[in-house]
Write a protein that holds these residues in place. Sequence first.
Motif, PDB file in Angstrom:
ATOM      1  N   GLY A  37       0.816  -1.213   0.000  1.00  0.00           N
ATOM      2  CA  GLY A  37       0.000   0.000   0.000  1.00  0.00           C
ATOM      3  C   GLY A  37       0.845   1.256   0.000  1.00  0.00           C
ATOM      4  N   LEU A  38       1.910   1.266   0.781  1.00  0.00           N
ATOM      5  CA  LEU A  38       2.814   2.413   0.821  1.00  0.00           C
ATOM      6  C   LEU A  38       3.458   2.636  -0.540  1.00  0.00           C
ATOM      7  CD1 LEU A  38       4.445   4.638   2.237  1.00  0.00           C
ATOM      8  CD2 LEU A  38       6.075   2.866   2.891  1.00  0.00           C
ATOM      9  N   LEU A  43       3.975   5.482  -5.685  1.00  0.00           N
ATOM     10  CA  LEU A  43       3.958   5.390  -7.146  1.00  0.00           C
ATOM     11  C   LEU A  43       2.905   6.294  -7.779  1.00  0.00           C
ATOM     12  CD1 LEU A  43       4.543   1.595  -7.777  1.00  0.00           C
ATOM     13  CD2 LEU A  43       6.064   3.508  -8.340  1.00  0.00           C
ATOM     14  N   LYS A  44       1.872   6.644  -7.035  1.00  0.00           N
ATOM     15  CA  LYS A  44       0.849   7.565  -7.518  1.00  0.00           C
ATOM     16  C   LYS A  44       1.483   8.882  -7.950  1.00  0.00           C
ATOM     17  CE  LYS A  44      -3.475   9.146  -7.833  1.00  0.00           C
ATOM     18  NZ  LYS A  44      -4.137   9.025  -9.083  1.00  0.00           N
ATOM     19  N   LEU A  45       2.617   9.224  -7.332  1.00  0.00           N
ATOM     20  CA  LEU A  45       3.341  10.439  -7.731  1.00  0.00           C
ATOM     21  C   LEU A  45       3.754  10.399  -9.199  1.00  0.00           C
ATOM     22  CD1 LEU A  45       5.625  11.113  -4.673  1.00  0.00           C
ATOM     23  CD2 LEU A  45       4.049  12.739  -5.714  1.00  0.00           C
ATOM     24  N   ASP A  81      -1.721  18.894  -7.769  1.00  0.00           N
ATOM     25  CA  ASP A  81      -1.991  17.483  -7.504  1.00  0.00           C
ATOM     26  C   ASP A  81      -0.721  16.733  -7.118  1.00  0.00           C
ATOM     27  OD1 ASP A  81      -4.687  17.837  -8.011  1.00  0.00           O
ATOM     28  OD2 ASP A  81      -4.632  16.922 -10.009  1.00  0.00           O
ATOM     29  N   VAL A  82       0.406  17.086  -7.758  1.00  0.00           N
ATOM     30  CA  VAL A  82       1.691  16.458  -7.418  1.00  0.00           C
ATOM     31  C   VAL A  82       2.048  16.767  -5.967  1.00  0.00           C
ATOM     32  CG1 VAL A  82       4.183  16.487  -7.865  1.00  0.00           C
ATOM     33  CG2 VAL A  82       2.576  16.387  -9.774  1.00  0.00           C
ATOM     34  N   VAL A  88       0.575  13.584   0.963  1.00  0.00           N
ATOM     35  CA  VAL A  88      -0.199  12.435   1.459  1.00  0.00           C
ATOM     36  C   VAL A  88       0.701  11.198   1.542  1.00  0.00           C
ATOM     37  CG1 VAL A  88      -2.102  10.846   0.937  1.00  0.00           C
ATOM     38  CG2 VAL A  88      -2.457  13.320   0.767  1.00  0.00           C
ATOM     39  N   ALA A  89       1.574  11.019   0.568  1.00  0.00           N
ATOM     40  CA  ALA A  89       2.511   9.889   0.611  1.00  0.00           C
ATOM     41  C   ALA A  89       3.449  10.019   1.810  1.00  0.00           C
ATOM     42  CB  ALA A  89       3.309   9.808  -0.691  1.00  0.00           C
TER      43      ALA A  89
END
Length: 124
Positions: A37-38, A43-45, A81-82, A88-89
């Motif tokens: 999950g982490l 990786l969403k970045l 958004d970045v 959040v990460a």
Amino acid sequence: MTDPDTPASTSVSALWPRIDELWSRLEATRTHTGTEGLLLRVLKLSEEVGEVAEAIIGTTGQNPRKGITHTWEDVQAELCDVVITALVALRTLTPEAREVFEAHLKGVGERPLVPPAKTRSPGD
């Protein structure tokens, strides 16, 4: 000029509670936990950075098949958004995200803008 009803310090002080709120909402709906999950959250970045690149390409019309598809305001929104995704990460990685970030920001602010002069060694 800053609006006196919304001073910069108010928006900055509201940043971390909002990041915590977003983090809590994401945690509540999370399907992957632990290290996986982490890693997925970090990786969403990459996805968000890709959207910045897409917006810049769309702003400049660099894709001849699509032409101009975005505005500089779209680029601004994608950059936001970045930043949000990164914070959040960081919050996912540590509950002390604010302290970690502020300490790091302080260190970056103290870095010299030019590299130190190189000293020559004997034989150079």
